[in-house]
Design a protein around this motif. Structure first.
Motif, PDB file in Angstrom:
ATOM      1  N   ILE A 236      38.836  43.877  45.261  1.00  0.00           N
ATOM      2  CA  ILE A 236      38.780  42.426  45.091  1.00  0.00           C
ATOM      3  C   ILE A 236      39.137  41.742  46.416  1.00  0.00           C
ATOM      4  CG2 ILE A 236      39.775  40.450  43.852  1.00  0.00           C
ATOM      5  CD1 ILE A 236      40.358  42.487  41.560  1.00  0.00           C
ATOM      6  N   LYS A 237      38.396  40.712  46.770  1.00  0.00           N
ATOM      7  CA  LYS A 237      38.620  40.030  48.046  1.00  0.00           C
ATOM      8  C   LYS A 237      40.000  39.374  48.090  1.00  0.00           C
ATOM      9  CE  LYS A 237      35.107  37.144  47.801  1.00  0.00           C
ATOM     10  NZ  LYS A 237      34.195  36.004  48.144  1.00  0.00           N
ATOM     11  N   PRO A 244      50.957  40.249  48.042  1.00  0.00           N
ATOM     12  CA  PRO A 244      51.180  41.701  48.057  1.00  0.00           C
ATOM     13  C   PRO A 244      49.905  42.509  47.813  1.00  0.00           C
ATOM     14  CG  PRO A 244      52.726  40.571  46.606  1.00  0.00           C
ATOM     15  CD  PRO A 244      51.672  39.591  46.956  1.00  0.00           C
ATOM     16  N   GLN A 245      48.898  41.866  47.223  1.00  0.00           N
ATOM     17  CA  GLN A 245      47.687  42.560  46.813  1.00  0.00           C
ATOM     18  C   GLN A 245      46.567  42.450  47.834  1.00  0.00           C
ATOM     19  OE1 GLN A 245      48.149  43.916  43.448  1.00  0.00           O
ATOM     20  NE2 GLN A 245      46.677  45.280  44.402  1.00  0.00           N
ATOM     21  N   LYS A 246      46.738  41.618  48.847  1.00  0.00           N
ATOM     22  CA  LYS A 246      45.655  41.340  49.784  1.00  0.00           C
ATOM     23  C   LYS A 246      45.294  42.594  50.575  1.00  0.00           C
ATOM     24  CE  LYS A 246      46.743  36.421  50.309  1.00  0.00           C
ATOM     25  NZ  LYS A 246      45.593  35.927  49.564  1.00  0.00           N
ATOM     26  N   TYR A 247      43.974  42.864  50.639  1.00  0.00           N
ATOM     27  CA  TYR A 247      43.519  44.088  51.296  1.00  0.00           C
ATOM     28  C   TYR A 247      42.392  43.803  52.283  1.00  0.00           C
ATOM     29  CZ  TYR A 247      41.551  48.773  51.849  1.00  0.00           C
ATOM     30  OH  TYR A 247      41.070  49.947  52.364  1.00  0.00           O
ATOM     31  N   SER A 248      41.372  43.086  51.821  1.00  0.00           N
ATOM     32  CA  SER A 248      40.216  42.850  52.676  1.00  0.00           C
ATOM     33  C   SER A 248      39.645  41.460  52.411  1.00  0.00           C
ATOM     34  CB  SER A 248      39.130  43.901  52.401  1.00  0.00           C
ATOM     35  OG  SER A 248      37.926  43.580  53.085  1.00  0.00           O
ATOM     36  N   PRO A 249      39.168  40.782  53.457  1.00  0.00           N
ATOM     37  CA  PRO A 249      38.551  39.471  53.233  1.00  0.00           C
ATOM     38  C   PRO A 249      37.256  39.559  52.441  1.00  0.00           C
ATOM     39  CG  PRO A 249      38.250  40.175  55.511  1.00  0.00           C
ATOM     40  CD  PRO A 249      39.211  41.141  54.890  1.00  0.00           C
ATOM     41  N   ASN A 250      36.646  40.750  52.423  1.00  0.00           N
ATOM     42  CA  ASN A 250      35.433  40.966  51.641  1.00  0.00           C
ATOM     43  C   ASN A 250      35.743  41.788  50.394  1.00  0.00           C
ATOM     44  OD1 ASN A 250      33.287  39.698  53.226  1.00  0.00           O
ATOM     45  ND2 ASN A 250      33.816  41.225  54.784  1.00  0.00           N
ATOM     46  N   GLY A 251      35.047  41.470  49.318  1.00  0.00           N
ATOM     47  CA  GLY A 251      35.245  42.172  48.061  1.00  0.00           C
ATOM     48  C   GLY A 251      34.664  41.346  46.923  1.00  0.00           C
ATOM     49  N   PHE A 252      34.846  41.838  45.720  1.00  0.00           N
ATOM     50  CA  PHE A 252      34.361  41.102  44.554  1.00  0.00           C
ATOM     51  C   PHE A 252      35.237  39.881  44.312  1.00  0.00           C
ATOM     52  CE2 PHE A 252      32.738  45.401  43.141  1.00  0.00           C
ATOM     53  CZ  PHE A 252      31.397  45.076  43.346  1.00  0.00           C
ATOM     54  N   ASP A 253      34.626  38.814  43.821  1.00  0.00           N
ATOM     55  CA  ASP A 253      35.429  37.676  43.383  1.00  0.00           C
ATOM     56  C   ASP A 253      35.814  37.872  41.921  1.00  0.00           C
ATOM     57  OD1 ASP A 253      33.252  36.826  41.762  1.00  0.00           O
ATOM     58  OD2 ASP A 253      32.512  35.458  43.299  1.00  0.00           O
ATOM     59  N   GLY A 254      36.613  36.942  41.391  1.00  0.00           N
ATOM     60  CA  GLY A 254      37.113  37.092  40.026  1.00  0.00           C
ATOM     61  C   GLY A 254      36.004  37.154  38.989  1.00  0.00           C
ATOM     62  N   LYS A 255      34.998  36.327  39.155  1.00  0.00           N
ATOM     63  CA  LYS A 255      33.886  36.315  38.201  1.00  0.00           C
ATOM     64  C   LYS A 255      33.143  37.640  38.206  1.00  0.00           C
ATOM     65  CE  LYS A 255      29.605  33.809  37.147  1.00  0.00           C
ATOM     66  NZ  LYS A 255      28.693  32.708  37.562  1.00  0.00           N
ATOM     67  N   GLU A 256      32.908  38.199  39.410  1.00  0.00           N
ATOM     68  CA  GLU A 256      32.154  39.460  39.509  1.00  0.00           C
ATOM     69  C   GLU A 256      32.928  40.615  38.890  1.00  0.00           C
ATOM     70  OE1 GLU A 256      29.645  38.549  43.628  1.00  0.00           O
ATOM     71  OE2 GLU A 256      31.693  39.336  43.726  1.00  0.00           O
ATOM     72  N   ILE A 257      34.228  40.720  39.166  1.00  0.00           N
ATOM     73  CA  ILE A 257      34.987  41.855  38.635  1.00  0.00           C
ATOM     74  C   ILE A 257      35.109  41.755  37.116  1.00  0.00           C
ATOM     75  CG2 ILE A 257      37.295  40.855  38.900  1.00  0.00           C
ATOM     76  CD1 ILE A 257      36.284  44.503  39.664  1.00  0.00           C
ATOM     77  N   CYS A 258      35.173  40.533  36.588  1.00  0.00           N
ATOM     78  CA  CYS A 258      35.229  40.373  35.132  1.00  0.00           C
ATOM     79  C   CYS A 258      33.883  40.703  34.501  1.00  0.00           C
ATOM     80  CB  CYS A 258      35.665  38.957  34.773  1.00  0.00           C
ATOM     81  SG  CYS A 258      37.414  38.635  35.082  1.00  0.00           S
ATOM     82  N   THR A 259      32.787  40.385  35.180  1.00  0.00           N
ATOM     83  CA  THR A 259      31.454  40.770  34.685  1.00  0.00           C
ATOM     84  C   THR A 259      31.320  42.286  34.641  1.00  0.00           C
ATOM     85  OG1 THR A 259      30.468  38.751  35.593  1.00  0.00           O
ATOM     86  CG2 THR A 259      28.972  40.569  35.110  1.00  0.00           C
ATOM     87  N   ILE A 260      31.788  42.949  35.689  1.00  0.00           N
ATOM     88  CA  ILE A 260      31.749  44.415  35.735  1.00  0.00           C
ATOM     89  C   ILE A 260      32.570  45.000  34.591  1.00  0.00           C
ATOM     90  CG2 ILE A 260      32.528  46.409  37.097  1.00  0.00           C
ATOM     91  CD1 ILE A 260      31.758  44.721  39.610  1.00  0.00           C
ATOM     92  N   ALA A 261      33.755  44.426  34.329  1.00  0.00           N
ATOM     93  CA  ALA A 261      34.601  44.898  33.224  1.00  0.00           C
ATOM     94  C   ALA A 261      33.893  44.718  31.880  1.00  0.00           C
ATOM     95  CB  ALA A 261      35.931  44.152  33.225  1.00  0.00           C
ATOM     96  N   ARG A 262      33.179  43.620  31.713  1.00  0.00           N
ATOM     97  CA  ARG A 262      32.466  43.388  30.451  1.00  0.00           C
ATOM     98  C   ARG A 262      31.337  44.402  30.280  1.00  0.00           C
ATOM     99  NH1 ARG A 262      28.423  40.431  27.826  1.00  0.00           N
ATOM    100  NH2 ARG A 262      29.125  39.431  25.897  1.00  0.00           N
TER     101      ARG A 262
END
Length: 388
Positions: A236-237, A244-262
């Protein structure tokens, strides 16, 4: 067998749960408490389990895992129009060794799978995917794993297992139950060329972040064929999560990761869903809320599952035969859901991993490309894995 390794949900979470409205999830869950013990699991379809193990994180320096914030936020959410019963079974604590934790998790997941209960696992480091995979040893002869991650996690299989190298152990350790491994959302600059080449050599599937973001529906057929789904929150971006969770400026946004979970929830095959690498911190409401919403969308997907069996039902499906050179590709389309499959043939004269004809989920685009003379890549990789 009983759930001997589970500790109750914390009193802090339970105290806050007492203040919630009766329509919230916290009031509808069956919860493992210190006062009442484990809940009755009759008719329970989905169970939440926390695993407070992170000692095989390559960056481990003694930090403890605490999932109270996620539970507090999740309990505050309202359910959809759901028909499945949910339970929160509490946490598996760190064992004397990481192997002890693995044993506890593997045993617990095996029991749940035998009871046809889908576990949502909250971690902890992502190497916990390994004991979950081993829990399938007595459940399924061939297992498909999907990793939603910026990294392949192949690592160096000659070294002890870590959260960035658990796949090597899955591939090399007997019994060899892994049929397919797919990574969704990988970023090339986080993976060596040797790892990329090995993914190709093993005919595993890899979908780049940009590829998925441009066509999120690519995930659906991959999830439809998955047994285990493992989500690394580092996919996740950074702008979507707290410090504490920040890793990369690029990644999935909240909507995309929730779509993947669905998509994972909708899949009839997915039997376990894990979210890993959560880094808890004071006042970290955003990350906890995002994890809670990922869980919510997975559960929403499970409630939207439609049972389909193409090979046993000739009435509700259309069959399409496509000739490409010397190959005959057989496609099926469901009249009920509009979903597509392609047949992987059984080859009696070779050492098949598959023991019969089987169907591989695909997209309509795979069919149209086949009509233009192009063999779908997913079919090619599955066919080659079946024969080497």
């Amino acid at each position: 067998m009983t759930f001997n390794f589970l500790s109750p949900v914390s009193d802090v979470v339970l105290a806050q749960n007492e203040l919630l409205l009766p329509q919230t999830l916290g009031k509808k869950l069956k919860i493992h408490t210190k006062a009442h013990g484990l809940p009755d699991l009759d008719n329970v379809k989905i169970a939440i389990i926390g695993v407070l193990e992170n000692r095989n994180d390559v960056n481990y320096i003694g930090a403890e895992v605490n999932l109270d914030a996620i539970r507090t936020v999740f309990y505050n959410l309202y359910p959809g129009n759901w028909h499945t019963n949910l339970a929160d079974l509490g946490d598996i604590l760190k064992g004397d060794s990481v192997e002890d934790t693995y044993f506890a998790l593997r045993t617990t997941i095996t029991i749940l799978l035998e009871k046809k209960i889908i576990p949502i696992i909250l971690g902890g480091s992502q190497d916990l995917t390994y004991p979950i995979y081993r829990a399938y040893d007595s459940i399924a002869p061939m297992v498909n794993v999907v990793n939603v991650d910026s990294n392949f996690d192949l690592g160096d299989s000659t070294q002890p297992i870590k959260n960035n190298s658990y796949l090597g152990k899955i591939i090399l350790e007997q019994p060899y139950n892994l049929f397919n491994y797919s990574t969704i959302g990988y970023q090339t600059y986080f993976n060596s060329q040797e790892e990329i080449d090995l993914m190709e050599k093993l005919y595993f599937e890899a979908y780049r972040l940009g590829e998925v973001s441009n066509a999120i529906n690519l995930v659906e057929p991959v999830m439809r064929d998955a047994h285990i789904v493992s989500v690394d929150l580092k996919v996740i971006k950074a702008s979507e999560v707290s410090k504490p969770q920040k890793y990369s400026p690029n990644g999935f946004d909240g909507k995309e990761i929730c779509t993947i979970a669905r998509y994972a929830g909708i899949s009839n095959k997915v039997g376990s869903f894990g979210i890993y690498e959560y880094q808890n911190a004071a006042e970290d409401h955003v990350t906890a809320m995002l994890v809670a919403q990922i869980m919510w969308y997975f559960i929403e997907g499970v409630n939207c599952r439609v049972s389909e069996n193409v090979l046993d039902d000739t009435v509700n499906y259309q069959k399409f035969n496509v000739l490409i050179d010397d190959d005959e590709l057989v496609f099926y389309k469901s009249n009920k859901t509009g979903r597509w499959w392609i047949e992987i043939p059984f080859l009696p004269d070779v050492n098949n991993k598959l023991k019969k004809h089987t169907l591989l989920p695909c997209t309509y685009e795979d069919y149209t490309e086949a009509m233009q003379g192009k063999i779908p890549e997913r079919w090619y990789k599955a066919y080659k894995k079946n024969t080497y």
